[in-house]
Design an enzyme around this catalytic site. Structure first.
Site, PDB file in Angstrom:
ATOM      1  N   GLU A 175       7.910  42.449   4.553  1.00  0.00           N
ATOM      2  CA  GLU A 175       9.145  42.866   3.877  1.00  0.00           C
ATOM      3  C   GLU A 175       9.790  44.041   4.585  1.00  0.00           C
ATOM      4  OE1 GLU A 175       8.551  46.125   2.867  1.00  0.00           O
ATOM      5  OE2 GLU A 175       6.517  45.605   3.552  1.00  0.00           O
ATOM      6  N   GLU A 318       6.611  45.192   6.930  1.00  0.00           N
ATOM      7  CA  GLU A 318       7.317  44.183   7.748  1.00  0.00           C
ATOM      8  C   GLU A 318       6.513  42.880   7.895  1.00  0.00           C
ATOM      9  OE1 GLU A 318       8.185  45.710  11.637  1.00  0.00           O
ATOM     10  OE2 GLU A 318       9.425  47.344  10.895  1.00  0.00           O
TER      11      GLU A 318
END
Lengths: 349, 349
Positions: A175, A318
């Site tokens: 994310e 991420e």
């Protein structure tokens, strides 16, 4: 809700017989029984999850879901919201941490706009699934409507369904969303009953005063919205975010599709926690990539019942940790598939 | 001793200025400072060790040193000595755990006979550097003569020199020798002053009675030989083994040649411990691959001052842990070399 409930209803326990068969096969390899520790666990679980004796991990995909957070107005992050969209473009150009580590792991990164406060119209390479232009500031009311939350959840489910159709062997979550450790801490506090201070940490690296402010902001968000800790979707809508909902959906979808899913760090685990609260067998499909520096992470992992694979002091998100863990899970599967047996090698046992 | 002392004299501290320069470069990548944790440590240390701003890890080599141990006569292992030579042939055929994991890591396995009790004459693919046909049973006298020990040490040094000449970027250690957790426990007991019971464990998986016997055997070996804990080479000769000596030599040679070296598990760490007792800067060149299940391992790692990279319940040896850790060290170097900077990506910071 129907398609979400339909997905939940599809979730089955993993195949316990295949788990034992895979371990028996590992025990016949040229090594003392159990001496490859968790690599053996990864291999037997992959078999039991997928239902395939020789799991094919040639296709690995990490989803990096991006969204913005209204609560950034309260000064909870070191970085401004514009960094979310800038990083989305960095992901698409292949220059971010997750790109480097996914290439290293032989995995593909798919970047999903599920709620960035920016118009990406016409931007190529991006999966356009925006459900809102960021959340609302949860100290003033719910972060998302129930409809927005369900739409984001369905994005994740549909991407998992698509992975199944494409023959993806291993899925990872990731994310990007400036401010998103704040909703993640709010979620674990609401669900576990831990105090906000016990589950709130420095995110991208805020100082002592900012940490106290962040704790106060989360406390206020919980008081204003009163999410029901026994209703994970209520918590997700009121104090969560679209990327967390999409991760919850992806994890649910993976479990429904017999796909192993590697969850990244703190924020991804918040999504996985929501999913695992919705159905007890979801946890059987989850691999926890690493132990985050964020102090609330351990409580989430304990509640899910997942033991992290790595402990490298990561706190980037991420999908970076998921990429690294994928290399170790794949190593375990290769042990199962490639190592010689005692008989093949002519080794006494 | 001269060539050994010559190697020790060549060892320099790593370049502290390059360490800082590499960290400054990492801090300019598109991520919060320090958020990739130990990956950043791996990257900056690789730069400081090699003296190269962009370390080239395209050539990675794991040495698996094999030798036999006379102390197996005392019933310290679950497996007979013949398994050592059988496994050497398995390594050469590519079917063992270390072969699978080294292929996964993009590393080459080089198998070295430094003391197997078997005639491998004419066997292709093996590095023939036998210094003895196994050790003598150390409960009856020294395991090796000082000359045998020094010869094995020189094997490791020469292989490190050769790696430097070939442009190898990362070296790993591994071993195979039925019975060799016994000399490894003896070494850490002799050097640290810990009791034998505190540093002795189940090796390939012996039961409770066999463990008590193993402890008694090591105690007897230490009483009979009285190794001088302040003279690492005396300890190595009297209660060590040729593969442990070759690993000590490889680690010394790597330090002398500015080569980073990844040490595998318990037995490899015993070799690295000897090397690091010989010169204080040796530790700067060492990466500890993983935390072994063997209880004595932690004491060795603490004495060397190395924090293990992985904790996956491994206890196979061969270099399997080193292969896995290499994938993570290389991931760190790729972060340094491949990630975009804030300026390149147009990200606010």
């Amino acid at each position: 809700m129907n398609s979400v409930q339909f997905t939940i209803n599809r979730i089955q326990p993993v195949n316990a017989e295949l788990l034992q068969q895979a371990q028996a096969r590992l025990d016949n390899k040229t090594k003392p029984p159990g001496s490859l520790g968790r690599l053996e666990e990864f291999a037997r679980r992959l078999v039991a999850i997928s239902g395939i004796c020789d799991p094919d991990l040639s296709k690995k995909v990490i989803f990096t879901f991006a969204a913005d957070h209204g609560v950034v107005q309260e000064g909870v992050s070191l970085y401004p919201s514009e960094v979310t969209r800038q990083m989305v473009l960095n992901f698409l150009a292949g220059g971010a941490g997750v790109n480097v580590l996914a290439r290293h792991a032989g995995a593909e990164v798919r970047v999903v706009d599920v709620g960035v406060d920016y118009d990406f119209e016409g931007v190529a390479g991006l999966i356009h699934r925006k459900v809102a232009r960021g959340t609302r500031n949860f100290v003033k009311g719910p972060a998302m409507t129930r409809e927005e939350m369900l739409a984001a959840l369905r994005v994740g489910i549909e991407l998992a369904d698509q992975c199944r159709a494409e023959g993806v062997g291993l899925v990872g979550t990731g994310e990007m969303g400036i401010g998103n450790t704040t909703p993640s801490s709010a979620i674990i506090a609401a669900i576990s009953g831990k105090t906000v201070a016990e589950v709130t940490h420095r995110g991208t690296g805020i100082g002592d005063d900012a940490l106290l402010n962040k704790i106060r902001v989360i406390q206020q968000g919980l008081e204003v919205n009163r999410p029901d800790g026994n209703d994970p979707l209520d918590v997700l809508a009121k104090v969560g975010g679209p990327e967390i909902a999409a991760i919850a959906g992806l994890v649910l979808g993976c479990a429904a599709n017999s796909l192993p899913v590697v969850i990244d760090g703190f924020i991804s685990t918040a999504g996985a926690l929501i999913a695992s609260e919705l159905h007890p067998h979801v946890r059987d499909y989850i691999f926890a990539a690493h132990r985050s520096v964020e102090i609330g992470h351990q409580y989430m992992l304990e509640r899910i019942g997942a033991e992290p694979i790595l402990d490298l002091g990561l706190r980037l998100g991420e999908g970076t940790g998921a990429a690294l863990a994928m290399t170790l899970i794949e190593a375990g599967v290769k042990i199962l598939k490639e190592m010689a047996t005692f008989e093949q090698a002519g080794v006494t046992h």
